[in-house]
Design an enzyme around this catalytic site. Structure first.
Site, PDB file in Angstrom:
ATOM      1  N   THR A   1       8.706-142.488 -50.908  1.00 54.61           N
ATOM      2  CA  THR A   1       9.086-143.825 -50.451  1.00 54.61           C
ATOM      3  C   THR A   1       9.677-144.632 -51.599  1.00 54.61           C
ATOM      4  OG1 THR A   1       7.158-143.635 -48.993  1.00 54.61           O
ATOM      5  CG2 THR A   1       8.209-145.800 -49.133  1.00 54.61           C
TER       6      THR A   1
ATOM      7  N   HIS B   1      11.756-132.932 -46.947  1.00 52.08           N
ATOM      8  CA  HIS B   1      10.532-132.355 -47.513  1.00 52.08           C
ATOM      9  C   HIS B   1      10.650-130.829 -47.553  1.00 52.08           C
ATOM     10  CE1 HIS B   1       8.032-135.882 -47.896  1.00 52.08           C
ATOM     11  NE2 HIS B   1       8.012-136.156 -46.614  1.00 52.08           N
TER      12      HIS B   1
ATOM     13  N   ARG C   1       4.596-134.843 -58.297  1.00 50.46           N
ATOM     14  CA  ARG C   1       3.451-135.611 -58.795  1.00 50.46           C
ATOM     15  C   ARG C   1       2.331-134.624 -59.064  1.00 50.46           C
ATOM     16  NH1 ARG C   1       0.644-140.392 -55.049  1.00 50.46           N
ATOM     17  NH2 ARG C   1      -0.385-141.458 -56.764  1.00 50.46           N
TER      18      ARG C   1
ATOM     19  N   ARG D   1      -0.268-147.516 -50.718  1.00 47.67           N
ATOM     20  CA  ARG D   1      -1.705-147.623 -50.986  1.00 47.67           C
ATOM     21  C   ARG D   1      -1.875-148.168 -52.384  1.00 47.67           C
ATOM     22  NH1 ARG D   1      -6.239-144.467 -52.349  1.00 47.67           N
ATOM     23  NH2 ARG D   1      -4.812-142.988 -53.362  1.00 47.67           N
ATOM     24  N   LYS D   2      -2.394-147.343 -53.318  1.00 48.74           N
ATOM     25  CA  LYS D   2      -2.691-147.846 -54.660  1.00 48.74           C
ATOM     26  C   LYS D   2      -1.572-147.567 -55.660  1.00 48.74           C
ATOM     27  CE  LYS D   2      -7.628-147.080 -55.434  1.00 48.74           C
ATOM     28  NZ  LYS D   2      -8.417-146.031 -56.070  1.00 48.74           N
TER      29      LYS D   2
HETATM   30  P1  PAP Z   1       5.457-139.562 -47.847  1.00 47.14           P
HETATM   31  O1  PAP Z   1       5.423-138.148 -48.298  1.00 47.14           O
HETATM   32  O2  PAP Z   1       4.646-139.795 -46.597  1.00 47.14           O
HETATM   33  O3  PAP Z   1       6.830-140.134 -47.752  1.00 47.14           O
HETATM   34  P2  PAP Z   1       5.148-140.758 -50.415  1.00 47.14           P
HETATM   35  O4  PAP Z   1       5.924-142.005 -50.428  1.00 47.14           O
HETATM   36  O5  PAP Z   1       5.751-139.547 -51.041  1.00 47.14           O
HETATM   37  O6  PAP Z   1       4.665-140.427 -48.952  1.00 47.14           O
HETATM   38  O7  PAP Z   1       3.774-140.978 -51.193  1.00 47.14           O
HETATM   39  C1  PAP Z   1       2.935-142.059 -50.947  1.00 47.14           C
HETATM   40  C2  PAP Z   1       2.358-142.460 -52.297  1.00 47.14           C
HETATM   41  O8  PAP Z   1       3.345-143.203 -53.019  1.00 47.14           O
HETATM   42  C3  PAP Z   1       1.155-143.374 -52.147  1.00 47.14           C
HETATM   43  O9  PAP Z   1       0.335-143.083 -53.281  1.00 47.14           O
HETATM   44  P3  PAP Z   1      -1.244-143.345 -53.306  1.00 47.14           P
HETATM   45  O10 PAP Z   1      -1.802-142.815 -52.024  1.00 47.14           O
HETATM   46  O11 PAP Z   1      -1.747-142.609 -54.499  1.00 47.14           O
HETATM   47  O12 PAP Z   1      -1.403-144.817 -53.447  1.00 47.14           O
HETATM   48  C4  PAP Z   1       1.794-144.736 -52.211  1.00 47.14           C
HETATM   49  O13 PAP Z   1       0.889-145.788 -52.568  1.00 47.14           O
HETATM   50  C5  PAP Z   1       2.846-144.514 -53.286  1.00 47.14           C
HETATM   51  N1  PAP Z   1       3.956-145.464 -53.191  1.00 47.14           N
HETATM   52  C6  PAP Z   1       4.606-145.879 -52.077  1.00 47.14           C
HETATM   53  N2  PAP Z   1       5.556-146.766 -52.389  1.00 47.14           N
HETATM   54  C7  PAP Z   1       5.506-146.927 -53.728  1.00 47.14           C
HETATM   55  C8  PAP Z   1       6.226-147.749 -54.655  1.00 47.14           C
HETATM   56  N3  PAP Z   1       7.175-148.573 -54.231  1.00 47.14           N
HETATM   57  N4  PAP Z   1       5.910-147.656 -55.956  1.00 47.14           N
HETATM   58  C9  PAP Z   1       4.939-146.815 -56.393  1.00 47.14           C
HETATM   59  N5  PAP Z   1       4.221-146.031 -55.573  1.00 47.14           N
HETATM   60  C10 PAP Z   1       4.491-146.085 -54.255  1.00 47.14           C
END
Ligand code: PAP
Length: 302
Positions: free
Chosen positions: A66, A127, A147, A264-265
């Site tokens: 994202t 993906h 990641r 999320r975080k």
């Molecule tokens: P997807 O595979 O469903 O598209 P993806 O966006 O790859 O998901 O990953 C989501 C993670 O990116 C989340 O991490 P977390 O669960 O460890 O918190 C989400 O919080 C994080 N994320 C989404 N948007 C951003 C952003 N703008 N900056 C940094 N991290 C982000």
């Protein structure tokens, strides 16, 4: 990448449950694909004709897709300062609506995305693993984001527990280590793009989520250079980082309903808050060591 079509019928492929759903995944050429996407993934591989200038973002799930979508879209569609109507698209669109994930969107009867839109450059996301991409994409630029395995798994666990019937962490670890999760095995997915970036660095850019967190300005500039849209103006990188920040996107109204689970975080080493040392060791033995053998290290572990 191959233009060869698969002769296997979907019903012949080995199946696996995922979370609580039976037969949710099917094993095609070594990768567990969501069963509901088998046809669109095959159709994409066989029929998609890349055009010059197309840009493809690629990722396993939960590795920063994202964020990368928001950044790449901002770089390729910079608002013009003298055009009042050319507002920041992220203010009113979720990044997933701006950058279609081909296997989800292309042949969906409800799609609102016109992939055959003649305007260039097209910005797409997938993906799918590198080996299942259409042959015509070999001339296109691909930006891949990966990641560390522990943080990816924990992000996946939270995400699927939010959108489906929750499962205990032990089960999620088992599933991740076995590779039977959407677009898994994770190590193989990452390894394919990693090897390709080493073969063709001018066509495949490899980005790590942890580097984006640690040195976001440097990483955005690297992506911009790679896409042929270097950021020159003073403050431009900072502006893009602000627009695309988790804090901003998460609080926008457009991202609240239906999209909240994407945000999320966004922390490095969040896995450590949930995984026991034994679980961490297991993930390292099953997934991490295979990547380290290729010279690929992630800082979620150390
Ligand atoms: P997807 O595979 O469903 O598209 P993806 O966006 O790859 O998901 O990953 C989501 C993670 O990116 C989340 O991490 P977390 O669960 O460890 O918190 C989400 O919080 C994080 N994320 C989404 N948007 C951003 C952003 N703008 N900056 C940094 N991290 C982000």
């Amino acid at each position: 990448m191959s233009s060869k079509s698969s002769n296997e019928s979907n019903s012949d492929l080995p199946k696996s449950p995922f979370w609580e759903e039976p037969d949710a995944l099917a094993l095609r050429e070594g990768f567990w694909l969501p069963t509901c996407l088998l046809d669109s993934a095959a159709s994409f591989r066989q029929n998609f004709q890349a055009r010059e200038g197309d840009v493809v973002l690629a990722s396993p799930i939960k590795t920063g897709t994202t964020w990368l979508m928001a950044i790449a879209h901002s770089l390729l569609h910079k608002p013009k300062s003298n055009d009042a109507n050319n507002a920041d698209a992220l203010a009113s669109n979720n990044p997933h609506s701006l950058v279609p994930t081909v296997e989800f969107e292309l042949w969906s009867p409800t799609t609102t995305v016109n992939i055959f839109d003649p305007t260039s450059p097209r910005l797409l996301h997938t993906h799918l693993p590198f080996s299942l991409l259409p042959a015509s994409l070999s001339a296109s630029k691909i930006v891949y984001i990966a990641r560390g395995p522990e943080d990816t798994l924990i992000s996946m666990w939270h995400y699927f527990n939010a959108v489906a019937a929750p499962v205990p962490l032990e089960k999620a670890v088992e599933c991740f280590c076995s590779g039977a999760h959407p677009f898994g095995p994770f190590d193989r997915h990452v390894a394919e793009y990693w090897l390709e970036t080493r073969r063709r660095p001018e066509k495949v850019l490899f980005v790590k989520y942890e580097d984006m967190k640690r040195e976001p300005g440097r990483e955005v500039s690297r992506i911009a250079e790679f896409l042929g849209r270097p950021v020159a103006a003073e403050g431009e990188v900072e502006e893009i980082l602000w627009r695309c920040s988790l804090e901003r996107l998460k609080n926008l109204e457009v991202n609240a309903a239906g999209h909240a689970a994407y945000f999320r975080k966004g922390e490095v080493r969040d896995g450590k808050n949930y995984l026991t040392p034994e679980m961490g060791d297991r993930i390292h033995r099953s997934v991490g060591v295979k990547l380290e053998a290729l010279g690929l290290f992630f800082s979620d572990r150390r």
